[in-house]
Design a protein around this motif. Structure first.
Motif, PDB file in Angstrom:
ATOM      1  N   MET A  31      41.578  59.936   0.286  1.00  0.00           N
ATOM      2  CA  MET A  31      40.279  59.972   0.942  1.00  0.00           C
ATOM      3  C   MET A  31      40.385  60.666   2.303  1.00  0.00           C
ATOM      4  N   PHE A  33      37.791  61.654   5.671  1.00  0.00           N
ATOM      5  CA  PHE A  33      36.523  61.269   6.272  1.00  0.00           C
ATOM      6  C   PHE A  33      36.150  62.277   7.356  1.00  0.00           C
ATOM      7  N   LEU A  92      35.223  65.273  13.808  1.00  0.00           N
ATOM      8  CA  LEU A  92      36.597  64.813  13.603  1.00  0.00           C
ATOM      9  C   LEU A  92      36.864  64.521  12.135  1.00  0.00           C
ATOM     10  N   LYS A  96      43.434  58.300   5.672  1.00  0.00           N
ATOM     11  CA  LYS A  96      44.288  57.136   5.542  1.00  0.00           C
ATOM     12  C   LYS A  96      45.358  57.489   4.523  1.00  0.00           C
ATOM     13  N   ASN A 102      47.346  50.410   7.355  1.00  0.00           N
ATOM     14  CA  ASN A 102      45.894  50.485   7.233  1.00  0.00           C
ATOM     15  C   ASN A 102      45.286  51.505   8.171  1.00  0.00           C
ATOM     16  N   VAL A 103      46.110  52.139   8.971  1.00  0.00           N
ATOM     17  CA  VAL A 103      45.595  52.956  10.058  1.00  0.00           C
ATOM     18  C   VAL A 103      44.951  54.224   9.553  1.00  0.00           C
ATOM     19  N   LEU A 104      43.816  54.562  10.136  1.00  0.00           N
ATOM     20  CA  LEU A 104      43.193  55.854   9.916  1.00  0.00           C
ATOM     21  C   LEU A 104      43.625  56.773  11.050  1.00  0.00           C
ATOM     22  N   THR A 105      44.142  57.930  10.681  1.00  0.00           N
ATOM     23  CA  THR A 105      44.591  58.923  11.649  1.00  0.00           C
ATOM     24  C   THR A 105      43.529  59.991  11.790  1.00  0.00           C
ATOM     25  N   PHE A 106      43.332  60.440  13.023  1.00  0.00           N
ATOM     26  CA  PHE A 106      42.309  61.441  13.301  1.00  0.00           C
ATOM     27  C   PHE A 106      42.934  62.771  13.704  1.00  0.00           C
ATOM     28  N   GLY A 107      42.242  63.835  13.329  1.00  0.00           N
ATOM     29  CA  GLY A 107      42.575  65.128  13.872  1.00  0.00           C
ATOM     30  C   GLY A 107      42.135  65.207  15.324  1.00  0.00           C
TER      31      GLY A 107
ATOM     32  N   PHE B  35      40.412  47.576  14.708  1.00  0.00           N
ATOM     33  CA  PHE B  35      41.215  48.627  15.305  1.00  0.00           C
ATOM     34  C   PHE B  35      40.759  48.891  16.741  1.00  0.00           C
ATOM     35  N   TYR B  37      41.076  52.261  19.380  1.00  0.00           N
ATOM     36  CA  TYR B  37      41.476  53.642  19.577  1.00  0.00           C
ATOM     37  C   TYR B  37      41.219  54.027  21.025  1.00  0.00           C
ATOM     38  N   MET B  45      41.484  61.165  19.073  1.00  0.00           N
ATOM     39  CA  MET B  45      41.433  59.718  18.891  1.00  0.00           C
ATOM     40  C   MET B  45      42.840  59.227  18.627  1.00  0.00           C
ATOM     41  N   PHE B  47      45.293  56.084  17.877  1.00  0.00           N
ATOM     42  CA  PHE B  47      45.347  54.715  17.401  1.00  0.00           C
ATOM     43  C   PHE B  47      46.231  53.879  18.330  1.00  0.00           C
ATOM     44  N   TYR B  50      46.184  47.390  15.533  1.00  0.00           N
ATOM     45  CA  TYR B  50      45.432  46.919  14.365  1.00  0.00           C
ATOM     46  C   TYR B  50      45.622  45.421  14.179  1.00  0.00           C
ATOM     47  N   ARG B  95      36.959  47.934   9.813  1.00  0.00           N
ATOM     48  CA  ARG B  95      36.938  48.422   8.440  1.00  0.00           C
ATOM     49  C   ARG B  95      36.629  47.240   7.544  1.00  0.00           C
TER      50      ARG B  95
END
Lengths: 115, 116
Positions: A31, A33, A92, A96, A102-107, B35, B37, B45, B47, B50, B95
């Motif tokens: 996925m 986002f 952005l 994941k 569980n962390v979502l990483t961002f550009g 979370f 950030y 962003m 992290f 968590y 989430r």
């Protein structure tokens, strides 16, 4: 965490034009986002891009305005169509990893200014 | 529907002091994740930390800790020994527990300024 490259990092665009933002990930992810952050505001999810199917858009966002491609498990594009000054935002990409944290990483984001 | 509330638009703290950034949340999901950030002026962003809704202990990551009070539905971020480089926007996010709900819902953010 995954490494995400976004292009362009910033751009200045003319009203009525369209711009495509690219998001490349260093590993395969299910996925992806796309978020929008308008000036001084929080992040709002535009859509979820799944490989092999059409993107799922959030309320208030439509495919005609924000078409998304997801040709494979490491790449996606977001196009901002027929831009107006109200589209000036940071866009952005986020992912994941398929397993583990569980962390979502961002550009780093693409900062668009529409004149 | 899920909602995140950050009631502090801005905070000013002296260097080396500890700071607490408030975050309350609302959800009907029994399972969820929280979370924090950091967003510096560059826009990326980053992290920080968590907390899972079923975690028994408060999460810690270096100078960051999360004060998780489930009954109060709060997940405050505590930064110890603040540094000038901590000046940034801080976003709390949630989430949902749905298997497919990997998306995050963000609060409005708190702008933290560390004074020398």
């Amino acid at each position: 965490s995954a490494v995400i490259s976004q292009k362009p990092s910033r751009d200045i665009c003319q009203r009525g034009t369209s711009l495509t933002i690219q998001c490349q990930v260093d590993s395969q992810v299910t996925m992806m986002f796309w978020y929008r952050q308008q000036p001084g505001q929080s992040l709002t999810l535009i859509a979820t891009a799944n490989q092999g199917s059409e993107a799922t858009y959030e309320s208030g966002f439509v495919i005609d305005k924000f078409p998304i491609s997801r040709p494979n498990l490491t790449f996606s594009t977001l196009t901002v169509s027929n831009m107006s000054p109200e589209d000036s935002s940071i866009y952005l990409c986020s992912v994941k990893k398929n397993s583990g944290a569980n962390v979502l990483t961002f550009g780093a984001g693409s900062r668009l200014t529409v004149l | 529907a899920q909602k995140i509330t950050q009631t502090q638009p801005g905070m000013f703290v002296q260097e080396k002091e500890a700071v607490t950034l408030d975050c309350t949340y609302d959800t009907s999901d029994p399972s969820y994740g929280l979370f924090w950030y950091k967003q510096p002026s560059s826009g990326e962003m980053i992290f920080l930390i968590y907390q899972g809704s079923y975690d028994q202990q408060n999460a810690t990551e270096g100078r960051y800790s999360l004060n998780f009070q489930k009954a109060r539905k709060s997940a405050n971020l505590v930064i110890s020994a603040s540094q000038l480089g901590d000046s940034a926007m801080y976003f709390c996010a949630m989430r949902g527990g749905n298997q497919g709900a990997q998306k995050l819902v963000f609060g409005q953010g708190t702008r933290l300024t560390i004074n020398p």
